[in-house]
Design a protein around this motif. Sequence first.
Motif, PDB file in Angstrom:
ATOM      1  N   LEU A 119      -8.745   9.675 -41.708  1.00 11.21           N
ATOM      2  CA  LEU A 119      -9.697   9.542 -40.606  1.00 11.21           C
ATOM      3  C   LEU A 119     -10.030   8.094 -40.309  1.00 11.21           C
ATOM      4  N   GLU A 120     -10.022   7.256 -41.307  1.00 16.01           N
ATOM      5  CA  GLU A 120     -10.373   5.849 -41.097  1.00 16.01           C
ATOM      6  C   GLU A 120      -9.437   5.159 -40.118  1.00 16.01           C
ATOM      7  N   ASN A 121      -8.233   5.665 -39.975  1.00 15.15           N
ATOM      8  CA  ASN A 121      -7.287   5.076 -39.023  1.00 15.15           C
ATOM      9  C   ASN A 121      -7.701   5.312 -37.581  1.00 15.15           C
ATOM     10  N   TYR A 122      -8.630   6.239 -37.356  1.00 14.65           N
ATOM     11  CA  TYR A 122      -8.991   6.637 -35.999  1.00 14.65           C
ATOM     12  C   TYR A 122     -10.458   6.392 -35.644  1.00 14.65           C
ATOM     13  N   LEU A 123     -11.186   5.750 -36.535  1.00 13.88           N
ATOM     14  CA  LEU A 123     -12.616   5.575 -36.313  1.00 13.88           C
ATOM     15  C   LEU A 123     -12.939   4.662 -35.143  1.00 13.88           C
ATOM     16  N   CYS A 124     -12.003   3.813 -34.737  1.00 15.05           N
ATOM     17  CA  CYS A 124     -12.246   2.980 -33.563  1.00 15.05           C
ATOM     18  C   CYS A 124     -12.131   3.797 -32.287  1.00 15.05           C
ATOM     19  N   MET A 125     -11.531   4.948 -32.367  1.00 14.91           N
ATOM     20  CA  MET A 125     -11.438   5.839 -31.213  1.00 14.91           C
ATOM     21  C   MET A 125     -12.628   6.775 -31.167  1.00 14.91           C
ATOM     22  N   THR A 126     -12.963   7.345 -32.313  1.00 11.61           N
ATOM     23  CA  THR A 126     -14.117   8.222 -32.423  1.00 11.61           C
ATOM     24  C   THR A 126     -14.827   7.874 -33.721  1.00 11.61           C
ATOM     25  N   PRO A 127     -15.920   7.158 -33.637  1.00 10.49           N
ATOM     26  CA  PRO A 127     -16.553   6.605 -34.847  1.00 10.49           C
ATOM     27  C   PRO A 127     -17.431   7.603 -35.590  1.00 10.49           C
ATOM     28  N   SER A 128     -16.837   8.732 -35.973  1.00 11.26           N
ATOM     29  CA  SER A 128     -17.593   9.746 -36.703  1.00 11.26           C
ATOM     30  C   SER A 128     -16.630  10.672 -37.426  1.00 11.26           C
ATOM     31  N   VAL A 129     -16.664  10.653 -38.750  1.00 13.31           N
ATOM     32  CA  VAL A 129     -15.780  11.557 -39.488  1.00 13.31           C
ATOM     33  C   VAL A 129     -16.175  13.013 -39.237  1.00 13.31           C
ATOM     34  N   TRP A 130     -17.467  13.241 -39.015  1.00 15.62           N
ATOM     35  CA  TRP A 130     -17.907  14.607 -38.726  1.00 15.62           C
ATOM     36  C   TRP A 130     -17.292  15.107 -37.426  1.00 15.62           C
ATOM     37  N   LEU A 131     -17.327  14.284 -36.382  1.00 17.33           N
ATOM     38  CA  LEU A 131     -16.793  14.710 -35.092  1.00 17.33           C
ATOM     39  C   LEU A 131     -15.285  14.905 -35.164  1.00 17.33           C
ATOM     40  N   LEU A 132     -14.592  14.048 -35.888  1.00 20.72           N
ATOM     41  CA  LEU A 132     -13.149  14.198 -36.020  1.00 20.72           C
ATOM     42  C   LEU A 132     -12.794  15.538 -36.657  1.00 20.72           C
ATOM     43  N   GLN A 133     -13.501  15.860 -37.725  1.00 20.52           N
ATOM     44  CA  GLN A 133     -13.253  17.143 -38.396  1.00 20.52           C
ATOM     45  C   GLN A 133     -13.545  18.303 -37.448  1.00 20.52           C
ATOM     46  N   HIS A 134     -14.680  18.221 -36.788  1.00 23.62           N
ATOM     47  CA  HIS A 134     -15.109  19.277 -35.876  1.00 23.62           C
ATOM     48  C   HIS A 134     -14.095  19.488 -34.760  1.00 23.62           C
ATOM     49  N   GLU A 135     -13.665  18.416 -34.143  1.00 22.48           N
ATOM     50  CA  GLU A 135     -12.749  18.530 -33.013  1.00 22.48           C
ATOM     51  C   GLU A 135     -11.424  19.145 -33.419  1.00 22.48           C
ATOM     52  N   TYR A 136     -10.930  18.795 -34.586  1.00 22.03           N
ATOM     53  CA  TYR A 136      -9.663  19.380 -35.014  1.00 22.03           C
ATOM     54  C   TYR A 136      -9.801  20.870 -35.288  1.00 22.03           C
ATOM     55  N   GLU A 137     -10.826  21.226 -36.031  1.00 19.55           N
ATOM     56  CA  GLU A 137     -10.973  22.630 -36.403  1.00 19.55           C
ATOM     57  C   GLU A 137     -11.186  23.518 -35.183  1.00 19.55           C
ATOM     58  N   TYR A 138     -11.988  23.048 -34.245  1.00 23.20           N
ATOM     59  CA  TYR A 138     -12.329  23.884 -33.096  1.00 23.20           C
ATOM     60  C   TYR A 138     -11.343  23.760 -31.942  1.00 23.20           C
ATOM     61  N   HIS A 139     -10.636  22.645 -31.826  1.00 24.93           N
ATOM     62  CA  HIS A 139      -9.781  22.428 -30.661  1.00 24.93           C
ATOM     63  C   HIS A 139      -8.332  22.076 -31.025  1.00 24.93           C
ATOM     64  N   GLY A 140      -8.148  21.282 -32.054  1.00 19.44           N
ATOM     65  CA  GLY A 140      -6.790  20.873 -32.419  1.00 19.44           C
ATOM     66  C   GLY A 140      -5.917  22.021 -32.875  1.00 19.44           C
ATOM     67  N   THR A 141      -6.519  23.067 -33.374  1.00 22.28           N
ATOM     68  CA  THR A 141      -5.751  24.235 -33.832  1.00 22.28           C
ATOM     69  C   THR A 141      -5.375  25.161 -32.685  1.00 22.28           C
ATOM     70  N   CYS A 142      -5.742  24.786 -31.455  1.00 25.55           N
ATOM     71  CA  CYS A 142      -5.496  25.659 -30.301  1.00 25.55           C
ATOM     72  C   CYS A 142      -4.498  25.070 -29.297  1.00 25.55           C
ATOM     73  N   MET A 143      -3.757  24.049 -29.693  1.00 29.74           N
ATOM     74  CA  MET A 143      -2.793  23.445 -28.780  1.00 29.74           C
ATOM     75  C   MET A 143      -1.737  24.469 -28.375  1.00 29.74           C
ATOM     76  N   HIS A 144      -1.291  24.419 -27.112  1.00 29.08           N
ATOM     77  CA  HIS A 144      -0.333  25.420 -26.627  1.00 29.08           C
ATOM     78  C   HIS A 144       1.002  25.304 -27.328  1.00 29.08           C
ATOM     79  N   ASP A 145       1.370  24.084 -27.738  1.00 34.53           N
ATOM     80  CA  ASP A 145       2.596  23.833 -28.495  1.00 34.53           C
ATOM     81  C   ASP A 145       2.209  23.768 -29.967  1.00 34.53           C
ATOM     82  N   GLU A 146       2.697  24.703 -30.764  1.00 35.76           N
ATOM     83  CA  GLU A 146       2.279  24.774 -32.159  1.00 35.76           C
ATOM     84  C   GLU A 146       2.650  23.534 -32.950  1.00 35.76           C
ATOM     85  N   THR A 147       3.684  22.804 -32.532  1.00 35.02           N
ATOM     86  CA  THR A 147       4.037  21.574 -33.251  1.00 35.02           C
ATOM     87  C   THR A 147       2.953  20.513 -33.093  1.00 35.02           C
TER      88      THR A 147
END
Length: 282
Positions: A119-147
């Motif tokens: 997560l530290e590699n992306y904190l300049c984009m979204t400065p919150s480890v909580w938000l990064l985790q949240h966004e992946y669990e709720y949205h990143g797992t729903c991409m139309h392309d499973e890859t």
Amino acid sequence: MKRLLPLFFCSIVLDVFAAGECASPLDTYGNYDNQIPRKQINDVKSEYYVLSYTWTPRYCAKLGKDQTKPGSKDYLQCGSGKQFGYVLHGFWPQGRIKASGNYPRACEGDQQKIDRKLLENYLCMTPSVWLLQHEYEYHGTCMHDETLEEPRAYFDKALELHNTLKLPDRELPGDTASIQWFMDNNPQFKQGSVQYSTNSKEWQFCYDNTFTSMTCPANARPANIGQADDCPVKGNISSSGKKYYFTSAHANYAAVRISRDKGEKCFSSAETARAAGWLEAP
């Protein structure tokens, strides 16, 4: 399929940071894993996406000191002294274009806690480890392309889109002039691809499933963008099907309401309306 957790990308920062430079030894918040109840899972296909950006000073102004002290959830973004501007709140699959409201969410249920080092590699984009985790669990797992549901692939796609954007270094109000700023500074945007949520005060950009800029679906637009007094030139379709544009000088301008789901439009100028084939209202 076992996944690590993703991140959400931050937007433009007032100070320019390189990847990884936003991590702080005082940012020790560890309770950032989400627990997702089964009832929140909505595994449906998505036909388009939204990138959504928030203005950091507005967000931080609502927080108390205890919420921004070292070790707290919002320390890095709001208490560390790093001057963030617009940050990427979300990269969201949106469901069907013609059936707004049935959004995919947490498609694969609860996910493991992502390693902070990743997560530290992306904190300049979204400065919150909580938000990064949240966004992946709720949205990143729903991409139309499973890859793209694998964390790094999800991050890469988000970052790819983010890096194509030019974002302002000041907060822009939700009006037509601000939409025009985004259009003028991002030539890749299609007409109607920029929208503003008056409830969350977020700027949002729409993309199709090939991640090409697209006009945001009319039935999914936040309420008052390109409407009423925010619309310099109103493109109205008459009952006979004729397309007329109304400038603010027209006697009926104030009474005209734009219905985008009927094909009506807001134009930045009369010249733009005429170029699109609309006639000056009699």
